[in-house]
Design a protein around this motif. Structure first.
Motif, mmCIF file in Angstrom:
data_model
loop_
_atom_site.group_PDB
_atom_site.id
_atom_site.type_symbol
_atom_site.label_atom_id
_atom_site.label_comp_id
_atom_site.label_asym_id
_atom_site.label_seq_id
_atom_site.Cartn_x
_atom_site.Cartn_y
_atom_site.Cartn_z
ATOM 1 N N ASN A 58 -5.374 -2.579 2.895
ATOM 2 C CA ASN A 58 -4.037 -2.916 2.381
ATOM 3 C C ASN A 58 -3.060 -1.765 2.582
ATOM 4 O O ASN A 58 -2.321 -1.360 1.670
ATOM 5 C CB ASN A 58 -4.107 -3.318 0.903
ATOM 6 C CG ASN A 58 -2.800 -3.935 0.451
ATOM 7 O OD1 ASN A 58 -2.120 -4.629 1.221
ATOM 8 N ND2 ASN A 58 -2.403 -3.665 -0.784
ATOM 9 N N HIS A 59 -3.065 -1.214 3.782
ATOM 10 C CA HIS A 59 -2.159 -0.117 4.117
ATOM 11 C C HIS A 59 -1.752 -0.300 5.564
ATOM 12 O O HIS A 59 -2.610 -0.292 6.456
ATOM 13 C CB HIS A 59 -2.834 1.250 3.908
ATOM 14 C CG HIS A 59 -1.843 2.369 3.879
ATOM 15 N ND1 HIS A 59 -0.961 2.545 2.840
ATOM 16 C CD2 HIS A 59 -1.564 3.337 4.793
ATOM 17 C CE1 HIS A 59 -0.191 3.591 3.095
ATOM 18 N NE2 HIS A 59 -0.536 4.094 4.274
ATOM 19 N N HIS A 60 -0.477 -0.544 5.822
ATOM 20 C CA HIS A 60 -0.033 -1.041 7.117
ATOM 21 C C HIS A 60 0.900 -0.071 7.846
ATOM 22 O O HIS A 60 1.744 0.566 7.206
ATOM 23 C CB HIS A 60 0.659 -2.381 6.906
ATOM 24 C CG HIS A 60 -0.217 -3.399 6.252
ATOM 25 N ND1 HIS A 60 -0.391 -3.451 4.874
ATOM 26 C CD2 HIS A 60 -1.025 -4.347 6.767
ATOM 27 C CE1 HIS A 60 -1.233 -4.430 4.579
ATOM 28 N NE2 HIS A 60 -1.657 -4.984 5.706
ATOM 29 N N THR A 76 3.778 5.787 2.986
ATOM 30 C CA THR A 76 3.374 4.862 1.915
ATOM 31 C C THR A 76 4.611 4.401 1.167
ATOM 32 O O THR A 76 5.234 5.179 0.440
ATOM 33 C CB THR A 76 2.375 5.550 0.967
ATOM 34 O OG1 THR A 76 1.248 6.004 1.736
ATOM 35 C CG2 THR A 76 1.893 4.577 -0.099
ATOM 36 N N HIS A 77 4.958 3.139 1.370
ATOM 37 C CA HIS A 77 6.216 2.631 0.810
ATOM 38 C C HIS A 77 6.176 2.660 -0.718
ATOM 39 O O HIS A 77 7.168 2.972 -1.370
ATOM 40 C CB HIS A 77 6.470 1.213 1.320
ATOM 41 C CG HIS A 77 6.356 1.117 2.813
ATOM 42 N ND1 HIS A 77 5.489 0.247 3.444
ATOM 43 C CD2 HIS A 77 6.918 1.840 3.807
ATOM 44 C CE1 HIS A 77 5.582 0.399 4.746
ATOM 45 N NE2 HIS A 77 6.436 1.349 5.000
ATOM 46 N N ASP A 78 4.987 2.390 -1.286
ATOM 47 C CA ASP A 78 4.882 2.311 -2.751
ATOM 48 C C ASP A 78 5.195 3.640 -3.434
ATOM 49 O O ASP A 78 5.562 3.660 -4.607
ATOM 50 C CB ASP A 78 3.470 1.856 -3.145
ATOM 51 C CG ASP A 78 3.205 0.408 -2.743
ATOM 52 O OD1 ASP A 78 2.033 0.020 -2.707
ATOM 53 O OD2 ASP A 78 4.182 -0.319 -2.420
ATOM 54 N N VAL A 79 4.987 4.754 -2.739
ATOM 55 C CA VAL A 79 5.290 6.064 -3.341
ATOM 56 C C VAL A 79 6.421 6.773 -2.603
ATOM 57 O O VAL A 79 6.697 7.942 -2.845
ATOM 58 C CB VAL A 79 4.027 6.958 -3.387
ATOM 59 C CG1 VAL A 79 2.931 6.300 -4.213
ATOM 60 C CG2 VAL A 79 3.540 7.331 -2.007
HETATM 61 C C1 LIG Z 1 1.921 -5.767 -1.992
HETATM 62 C C2 LIG Z 1 1.106 -4.900 -1.044
HETATM 63 O O1 LIG Z 1 -0.161 -4.628 -1.610
HETATM 64 C C3 LIG Z 1 1.811 -3.577 -0.838
HETATM 65 O O2 LIG Z 1 3.104 -3.830 -0.372
HETATM 66 C C4 LIG Z 1 1.078 -2.671 0.187
HETATM 67 C C5 LIG Z 1 0.967 -3.307 1.547
HETATM 68 N N1 LIG Z 1 0.862 -2.331 2.627
HETATM 69 C C6 LIG Z 1 1.403 -1.104 2.521
HETATM 70 N N2 LIG Z 1 1.506 -0.296 3.599
HETATM 71 C C7 LIG Z 1 2.105 0.909 3.517
HETATM 72 N N3 LIG Z 1 2.225 1.684 4.628
HETATM 73 N N4 LIG Z 1 2.605 1.335 2.355
HETATM 74 C C8 LIG Z 1 2.546 0.636 1.213
HETATM 75 O O3 LIG Z 1 3.012 1.090 0.159
HETATM 76 C C9 LIG Z 1 1.905 -0.654 1.261
HETATM 77 N N5 LIG Z 1 1.781 -1.419 0.191
#
Ligand SMILES: C[C@H](O)[C@H](O)[C@H]1CNC2=NC(N)=NC(=O)C2=N1
Length: 104
Positions: A58-60, A76-79
């Motif tokens: 779950n990391h793209h 990492t978009h979440d952080v």
């Molecule tokens: C909802 C989903 O779990 C999140 O958006 C995941 C998906 N893939 C992701 N990929 C990356 N590169 N950063 C993230 O923060 C991230 N979050």
């Protein structure tokens, strides 16, 4: 819970990646590397392999493909910055590329 790399974490996790061709992205807390393959099919095969790990973890990646080249940006978009997941995925991309002929 994932978190942004600390200064010590950056040195430990990013310095080895800089040695394999990854570089910081100007103006972003991200790393980028361009992979070149023999042809489009090999490049796309690489992307397919990476996609399976990206889904599993779950990391793209943020990436573009032009013929035999794949430009990959990791953050990492979440952080809103670099985390250990980016280093982990970068190491995997390097390993997958190494395992394929013509990867560079
Ligand atoms: C909802 C989903 O779990 C999140 O958006 C995941 C998906 N893939 C992701 N990929 C990356 N590169 N950063 C993230 O923060 C991230 N979050």
């Amino acid at each position: 819970m994932n978190e942004k790399l600390s200064d010590t974490g950056r040195k430990a996790m990013l310095d080895p990646l800089f040695a394999t061709g990854w570089a910081l992205v100007e103006g972003r807390d991200a790393i980028r590397k361009t992979f070149q393959f023999s042809d489009f099919v090999e490049a796309f095969g690489f992307m397919t392999k990476v996609a399976l790990y990206a889904e599993k973890w779950n990391h793209h990646p943020e990436w573009t493909n032009v013929y035999n080249r794949v430009e990959v940006t990791l953050t990492t978009h979440d952080v809103d910055g670099l985390s250990s997941l980016d280093a982990k995925l970068a190491r995997k991309l390097d390993a997958l590329c190494e395992a394929m002929h013509g990867g560079a």
